[in-house]
Design a protein around this motif. Structure first.
Motif, PDB file in Angstrom:
ATOM      1  N   UNK A  32       0.841  -1.196   0.000  1.00  0.00           N
ATOM      2  CA  UNK A  32       0.000   0.000   0.000  1.00  0.00           C
ATOM      3  C   UNK A  32       0.882   1.253   0.000  1.00  0.00           C
ATOM      4  N   UNK A  33       0.483   2.210  -0.794  1.00  0.00           N
ATOM      5  CA  UNK A  33       1.208   3.477  -0.909  1.00  0.00           C
ATOM      6  C   UNK A  33       0.236   4.635  -0.852  1.00  0.00           C
ATOM      7  N   UNK A  57       1.556   0.626 -12.891  1.00  0.00           N
ATOM      8  CA  UNK A  57       2.286  -0.544 -13.373  1.00  0.00           C
ATOM      9  C   UNK A  57       3.036  -1.168 -12.214  1.00  0.00           C
ATOM     10  N   UNK A  58       2.810  -2.468 -11.973  1.00  0.00           N
ATOM     11  CA  UNK A  58       3.532  -3.109 -10.885  1.00  0.00           C
ATOM     12  C   UNK A  58       4.858  -3.668 -11.401  1.00  0.00           C
ATOM     13  N   UNK A  59       5.629  -4.263 -10.514  1.00  0.00           N
ATOM     14  CA  UNK A  59       6.955  -4.762 -10.853  1.00  0.00           C
ATOM     15  C   UNK A  59       6.952  -5.925 -11.829  1.00  0.00           C
ATOM     16  N   UNK A  60       5.781  -6.500 -12.082  1.00  0.00           N
ATOM     17  CA  UNK A  60       5.659  -7.579 -13.068  1.00  0.00           C
ATOM     18  C   UNK A  60       5.083  -7.053 -14.383  1.00  0.00           C
ATOM     19  N   UNK A  61       5.097  -5.732 -14.517  1.00  0.00           N
ATOM     20  CA  UNK A  61       4.552  -5.052 -15.706  1.00  0.00           C
ATOM     21  C   UNK A  61       3.058  -5.282 -15.910  1.00  0.00           C
ATOM     22  N   UNK A  62       2.345  -5.572 -14.822  1.00  0.00           N
ATOM     23  CA  UNK A  62       0.884  -5.649 -14.912  1.00  0.00           C
ATOM     24  C   UNK A  62       0.347  -4.229 -14.762  1.00  0.00           C
ATOM     25  N   UNK A  63      -0.453  -3.822 -15.726  1.00  0.00           N
ATOM     26  CA  UNK A  63      -0.942  -2.439 -15.767  1.00  0.00           C
ATOM     27  C   UNK A  63      -2.416  -2.397 -15.378  1.00  0.00           C
ATOM     28  N   UNK A  64      -2.747  -1.453 -14.512  1.00  0.00           N
ATOM     29  CA  UNK A  64      -4.153  -1.171 -14.244  1.00  0.00           C
ATOM     30  C   UNK A  64      -4.375   0.316 -14.496  1.00  0.00           C
ATOM     31  N   UNK A  92      -0.588  -2.136  -4.810  1.00  0.00           N
ATOM     32  CA  UNK A  92      -0.067  -2.946  -5.906  1.00  0.00           C
ATOM     33  C   UNK A  92       0.405  -4.283  -5.347  1.00  0.00           C
ATOM     34  N   UNK A  93       0.686  -5.232  -6.237  1.00  0.00           N
ATOM     35  CA  UNK A  93       1.027  -6.600  -5.831  1.00  0.00           C
ATOM     36  C   UNK A  93       2.526  -6.822  -5.704  1.00  0.00           C
ATOM     37  N   UNK A  94       3.330  -5.812  -5.983  1.00  0.00           N
ATOM     38  CA  UNK A  94       4.782  -5.957  -5.925  1.00  0.00           C
ATOM     39  C   UNK A  94       5.376  -4.833  -5.087  1.00  0.00           C
ATOM     40  N   UNK A  95       6.614  -5.020  -4.631  1.00  0.00           N
ATOM     41  CA  UNK A  95       7.261  -4.040  -3.758  1.00  0.00           C
ATOM     42  C   UNK A  95       7.652  -2.764  -4.498  1.00  0.00           C
ATOM     43  N   UNK A  96       7.685  -2.845  -5.815  1.00  0.00           N
ATOM     44  CA  UNK A  96       8.088  -1.690  -6.625  1.00  0.00           C
ATOM     45  C   UNK A  96       7.099  -1.543  -7.774  1.00  0.00           C
ATOM     46  N   UNK A  97       6.756  -0.305  -8.088  1.00  0.00           N
ATOM     47  CA  UNK A  97       5.878  -0.035  -9.221  1.00  0.00           C
ATOM     48  C   UNK A  97       5.975   1.425  -9.613  1.00  0.00           C
ATOM     49  N   UNK A  98       5.179   1.811 -10.602  1.00  0.00           N
ATOM     50  CA  UNK A  98       5.138   3.210 -11.027  1.00  0.00           C
ATOM     51  C   UNK A  98       3.690   3.634 -11.267  1.00  0.00           C
ATOM     52  N   UNK A  99       3.504   4.936 -11.188  1.00  0.00           N
ATOM     53  CA  UNK A  99       2.222   5.548 -11.557  1.00  0.00           C
ATOM     54  C   UNK A  99       2.514   6.722 -12.465  1.00  0.00           C
ATOM     55  N   UNK A 100       1.651   6.933 -13.421  1.00  0.00           N
ATOM     56  CA  UNK A 100       1.699   8.126 -14.260  1.00  0.00           C
ATOM     57  C   UNK A 100       0.292   8.379 -14.751  1.00  0.00           C
ATOM     58  N   UNK A 121       7.697   6.777  -8.864  1.00  0.00           N
ATOM     59  CA  UNK A 121       7.935   5.431  -8.343  1.00  0.00           C
ATOM     60  C   UNK A 121       7.179   5.170  -7.056  1.00  0.00           C
ATOM     61  N   UNK A 122       6.759   3.931  -6.902  1.00  0.00           N
ATOM     62  CA  UNK A 122       6.190   3.405  -5.667  1.00  0.00           C
ATOM     63  C   UNK A 122       7.181   2.330  -5.216  1.00  0.00           C
ATOM     64  N   UNK A 123       7.845   2.549  -4.091  1.00  0.00           N
ATOM     65  CA  UNK A 123       8.921   1.647  -3.667  1.00  0.00           C
ATOM     66  C   UNK A 123       8.792   1.318  -2.183  1.00  0.00           C
ATOM     67  N   UNK A 124       8.668   0.038  -1.874  1.00  0.00           N
ATOM     68  CA  UNK A 124       8.697  -0.415  -0.489  1.00  0.00           C
ATOM     69  C   UNK A 124      10.147  -0.314  -0.024  1.00  0.00           C
ATOM     70  N   UNK A 125      10.439   0.434   1.055  1.00  0.00           N
ATOM     71  CA  UNK A 125      11.821   0.787   1.411  1.00  0.00           C
ATOM     72  C   UNK A 125      12.798  -0.383   1.503  1.00  0.00           C
ATOM     73  N   UNK A 126      12.388  -1.523   2.057  1.00  0.00           N
ATOM     74  CA  UNK A 126      13.347  -2.618   2.203  1.00  0.00           C
ATOM     75  C   UNK A 126      13.656  -3.314   0.879  1.00  0.00           C
TER      76      UNK A 126
END
Length: 129
Positions: A32-33, A57-64, A92-100, A121-126
């Motif tokens: 969650x971000x 877009x999540x880290x697996x390139x799944x786009x919503x 999103x379903x991954x620790x890293x993603x993007x929004x635009x 970027x959406x990035x889970x810190x760890x």
């Protein structure tokens, strides 16, 4: 016809993101971000935000895609020299993603235009090594 923002439609968009550990469940692929958007009208006339369009877009390139009226239930009128800020969120379903995306805006004199929001970027810190 809607056009991309020009000198008359100077809208500056700043984004700040935050990972929400309390609302995330990494073991269940739930990250969650929160994001805070500040829209500043540096043009010569008031502008109203009508609609939003996000591409997430999540880290697996799944786009919503998310399209909707206004932001946080509002269609704010932003006077010249003023800013409007709001905070919303996404999961999103991954620790890293993007929004635009973009905002569909209209000037006080009736000119519609699109204000683009550059990818952020959406990035889970760890997840950073």
């Amino acid at each position: 016809m809607t056009h991309t923002a020009n000198d008359q439609d100077q809208v500056d968009i700043q984004v700040a993101t935050q990972y929400l550990a309390d609302e995330s469940a990494p073991g269940e692929d739930r990250y969650a971000f929160a994001y805070t958007i500040t829209i500043t009208n540096s043009g010569r006339e008031a502008v109203r935000l009508l609609n939003r369009h996000w591409i997430i877009t999540n880290g697996r390139n799944r786009i919503s895609e998310v399209r909707g009226e206004g932001v946080v239930g509002k269609q704010p009128l932003i006077e010249p020299g003023k800013s409007f800020s709001y905070t919303s969120g996404t999961i999103i379903e991954t620790a890293v993603g993007t929004m635009e995306g973009s905002y569909e805006m209209i000037s006080e004199s009736g000119r519609p235009f699109i204000a683009p929001v550059s990818a952020f970027s959406l990035v889970e810190p760890s997840s950073l090594h």
